[in-house]
Design a protein around this motif. Structure first.
Motif, PDB file in Angstrom:
ATOM      1  N   LEU A 150       0.838  -1.199   0.000  1.00 31.61           N
ATOM      2  CA  LEU A 150       0.000   0.000   0.000  1.00 31.61           C
ATOM      3  C   LEU A 150       0.872   1.247   0.000  1.00 31.61           C
ATOM      4  CD1 LEU A 150      -2.607  -0.955   2.761  1.00 31.61           C
ATOM      5  CD2 LEU A 150      -2.827  -1.251   0.290  1.00 31.61           C
ATOM      6  N   THR A 151       0.317   2.336  -0.485  1.00 31.11           N
ATOM      7  CA  THR A 151       1.029   3.609  -0.411  1.00 31.11           C
ATOM      8  C   THR A 151       1.079   4.032   1.054  1.00 31.11           C
ATOM      9  OG1 THR A 151      -0.946   4.989  -0.612  1.00 31.11           O
ATOM     10  CG2 THR A 151       0.124   4.291  -2.682  1.00 31.11           C
ATOM     11  N   PRO A 152       2.008   4.911   1.414  1.00 36.01           N
ATOM     12  CA  PRO A 152       2.062   5.376   2.812  1.00 36.01           C
ATOM     13  C   PRO A 152       0.740   5.988   3.280  1.00 36.01           C
ATOM     14  CG  PRO A 152       4.076   5.973   1.682  1.00 36.01           C
ATOM     15  CD  PRO A 152       3.141   5.411   0.639  1.00 36.01           C
ATOM     16  N   GLN A 153       0.074   6.722   2.405  1.00 39.42           N
ATOM     17  CA  GLN A 153      -1.198   7.323   2.811  1.00 39.42           C
ATOM     18  C   GLN A 153      -2.269   6.253   3.002  1.00 39.42           C
ATOM     19  OE1 GLN A 153      -2.927  10.387   0.261  1.00 39.42           O
ATOM     20  NE2 GLN A 153      -3.430  11.513   2.125  1.00 39.42           N
ATOM     21  N   GLN A 154      -2.293   5.245   2.127  1.00 42.96           N
ATOM     22  CA  GLN A 154      -3.238   4.147   2.295  1.00 42.96           C
ATOM     23  C   GLN A 154      -2.973   3.410   3.603  1.00 42.96           C
ATOM     24  OE1 GLN A 154      -2.583   2.019  -1.371  1.00 42.96           O
ATOM     25  NE2 GLN A 154      -4.427   2.842  -2.305  1.00 42.96           N
ATOM     26  N   GLN A 155      -1.711   3.190   3.927  1.00 41.57           N
ATOM     27  CA  GLN A 155      -1.371   2.517   5.183  1.00 41.57           C
ATOM     28  C   GLN A 155      -1.899   3.295   6.376  1.00 41.57           C
ATOM     29  OE1 GLN A 155       2.847   1.814   5.355  1.00 41.57           O
ATOM     30  NE2 GLN A 155       2.836   0.415   3.616  1.00 41.57           N
ATOM     31  N   GLN A 156      -1.713   4.601   6.341  1.00 45.58           N
ATOM     32  CA  GLN A 156      -2.166   5.448   7.442  1.00 45.58           C
ATOM     33  C   GLN A 156      -3.690   5.399   7.564  1.00 45.58           C
ATOM     34  OE1 GLN A 156      -0.931   9.532   6.920  1.00 45.58           O
ATOM     35  NE2 GLN A 156      -0.558   9.765   9.110  1.00 45.58           N
ATOM     36  N   ILE A 157      -4.378   5.451   6.447  1.00 47.76           N
ATOM     37  CA  ILE A 157      -5.842   5.418   6.441  1.00 47.76           C
ATOM     38  C   ILE A 157      -6.341   4.062   6.933  1.00 47.76           C
ATOM     39  CG2 ILE A 157      -7.854   5.398   4.903  1.00 47.76           C
ATOM     40  CD1 ILE A 157      -6.385   7.638   3.293  1.00 47.76           C
ATOM     41  N   VAL A 158      -5.710   2.992   6.476  1.00 48.36           N
ATOM     42  CA  VAL A 158      -6.113   1.646   6.900  1.00 48.36           C
ATOM     43  C   VAL A 158      -5.920   1.481   8.404  1.00 48.36           C
ATOM     44  CG1 VAL A 158      -5.423  -0.791   6.758  1.00 48.36           C
ATOM     45  CG2 VAL A 158      -5.833   0.512   4.671  1.00 48.36           C
ATOM     46  N   ARG A 159      -4.795   1.971   8.925  1.00 48.49           N
ATOM     47  CA  ARG A 159      -4.558   1.868  10.379  1.00 48.49           C
ATOM     48  C   ARG A 159      -5.655   2.579  11.171  1.00 48.49           C
ATOM     49  NH1 ARG A 159       0.975   3.198   9.115  1.00 48.49           N
ATOM     50  NH2 ARG A 159       2.226   1.318   9.179  1.00 48.49           N
ATOM     51  N   LEU A 160      -6.006   3.787  10.754  1.00 48.84           N
ATOM     52  CA  LEU A 160      -7.029   4.552  11.468  1.00 48.84           C
ATOM     53  C   LEU A 160      -8.410   3.912  11.324  1.00 48.84           C
ATOM     54  CD1 LEU A 160      -5.852   8.175  10.629  1.00 48.84           C
ATOM     55  CD2 LEU A 160      -5.724   7.019  12.848  1.00 48.84           C
ATOM     56  N   ALA A 161      -8.730   3.427  10.134  1.00 46.77           N
ATOM     57  CA  ALA A 161     -10.021   2.770   9.922  1.00 46.77           C
ATOM     58  C   ALA A 161     -10.104   1.477  10.727  1.00 46.77           C
ATOM     59  CB  ALA A 161     -10.230   2.489   8.440  1.00 46.77           C
ATOM     60  N   ALA A 162      -8.973   0.789  10.887  1.00 48.85           N
ATOM     61  CA  ALA A 162      -8.942  -0.448  11.674  1.00 48.85           C
ATOM     62  C   ALA A 162      -9.218  -0.175  13.145  1.00 48.85           C
ATOM     63  CB  ALA A 162      -7.596  -1.147  11.511  1.00 48.85           C
ATOM     64  N   LEU A 163      -8.933   1.032  13.597  1.00 49.37           N
ATOM     65  CA  LEU A 163      -9.223   1.410  14.985  1.00 49.37           C
ATOM     66  C   LEU A 163     -10.702   1.676  15.209  1.00 49.37           C
ATOM     67  CD1 LEU A 163      -6.233   3.825  15.686  1.00 49.37           C
ATOM     68  CD2 LEU A 163      -6.543   1.488  16.534  1.00 49.37           C
ATOM     69  N   GLY A 164     -11.470   1.713  14.119  1.00 45.26           N
ATOM     70  CA  GLY A 164     -12.903   1.927  14.234  1.00 45.26           C
ATOM     71  C   GLY A 164     -13.357   3.328  13.875  1.00 45.26           C
ATOM     72  N   LEU A 165     -12.440   4.164  13.395  1.00 47.64           N
ATOM     73  CA  LEU A 165     -12.816   5.518  13.005  1.00 47.64           C
ATOM     74  C   LEU A 165     -13.620   5.485  11.710  1.00 47.64           C
ATOM     75  CD1 LEU A 165     -10.432   6.031  14.999  1.00 47.64           C
ATOM     76  CD2 LEU A 165      -9.902   8.032  13.652  1.00 47.64           C
ATOM     77  N   THR A 166     -14.576   6.395  11.603  1.00 53.68           N
ATOM     78  CA  THR A 166     -15.355   6.522  10.377  1.00 53.68           C
ATOM     79  C   THR A 166     -14.524   7.255   9.327  1.00 53.68           C
ATOM     80  OG1 THR A 166     -16.282   8.672  10.970  1.00 53.68           O
ATOM     81  CG2 THR A 166     -17.494   6.702  11.714  1.00 53.68           C
ATOM     82  N   ASN A 167     -14.986   7.222   8.077  1.00 60.69           N
ATOM     83  CA  ASN A 167     -14.277   7.947   7.023  1.00 60.69           C
ATOM     84  C   ASN A 167     -14.171   9.430   7.358  1.00 60.69           C
ATOM     85  OD1 ASN A 167     -14.136   5.523   5.707  1.00 60.69           O
ATOM     86  ND2 ASN A 167     -15.355   6.142   3.942  1.00 60.69           N
ATOM     87  N   ARG A 168     -15.223   9.989   7.917  1.00 62.26           N
ATOM     88  CA  ARG A 168     -15.214  11.411   8.280  1.00 62.26           C
ATOM     89  C   ARG A 168     -14.169  11.685   9.356  1.00 62.26           C
ATOM     90  NH1 ARG A 168     -18.649  15.548   7.421  1.00 62.26           N
ATOM     91  NH2 ARG A 168     -20.152  14.131   6.503  1.00 62.26           N
ATOM     92  N   GLU A 169     -14.081  10.803  10.365  1.00 65.07           N
ATOM     93  CA  GLU A 169     -13.103  10.987  11.440  1.00 65.07           C
ATOM     94  C   GLU A 169     -11.669  10.828  10.929  1.00 65.07           C
ATOM     95  OE1 GLU A 169     -15.857   9.400  15.170  1.00 65.07           O
ATOM     96  OE2 GLU A 169     -14.711   7.953  13.977  1.00 65.07           O
ATOM     97  N   VAL A 170     -11.455   9.854  10.055  1.00 66.02           N
ATOM     98  CA  VAL A 170     -10.122   9.671   9.455  1.00 66.02           C
ATOM     99  C   VAL A 170      -9.765  10.911   8.648  1.00 66.02           C
ATOM    100  CG1 VAL A 170      -8.763   8.324   7.798  1.00 66.02           C
ATOM    101  CG2 VAL A 170     -10.275   7.151   9.405  1.00 66.02           C
TER     102      VAL A 170
END
Length: 99
Positions: free
Chosen positions: A26-46
Motif C-alpha cells: 500500500l502507499t504510505p497514505q493508504q497505510q495510514q488510512i487503513v490503520r485509522l479505519a482499523a481502529l474503528g474511526l469513520t471515514n469522516r473521522e479519518v
C-alpha cells in the motif's frame, strides 16, 4: 470453488488470501488510512485527522481492499494486527542475532 469463495466473501468470512506483505504494497497514505479505519474511526473521522475529504478516504480504502484481499471493513483490524505481529516477530529475530 469460485462460487464458494464468493459466497464466503459475501457472508463476511475471511478467505485467508491476505498476503503477508500485502500491507507493505500500500502507499504510505493508504497505510495510514487503513490503520485509522482499523481502529474503528469513520471515514469522516479519518479525514479530519489527516486533513482530507471523506471521499478521498473512501477512495483510498476502495483501492486498498483488493490489495489486502479483504471485502469488508471489519477485516481491517485483522490485517493490521497481523502486520504488527509480523513486525514484532522480525524484531525478535533481529534482537537474537538472526536474519
Amino acid at each position: 470453488m469460485a462460487r464458494a469463495q464468493s459466497e464466503l466473501r459475501a457472508a463476511g468470512a475471511q478467505s485467508g488470501t491476505t498476503k503477508p506483505d500485502a500491507f507493505a504494497g500500500l502507499t504510505p497514505q493508504q497505510q495510514q488510512i487503513v490503520r485509522l479505519a482499523a481502529l474503528g474511526l469513520t471515514n469522516r473521522e479519518v479525514a479530519e485527522k489527516l486533513y482530507l475529504s471523506p471521499r478521498t478516504v473512501s477512495s483510498h480504502l476502495y483501492r486498498a481492499f483488493p490489495k489486502l484481499g479483504i471485502t469488508v471493513r471489519s477485516q481491517l483490524r485483522h490485517v493490521v494486527d497481523a502486520m504488527t505481529a509480523d513486525r514484532e516477530a522480525g524484531r525478535d529475530i533481529d534482537a537474537r542475532g538472526g536474519a
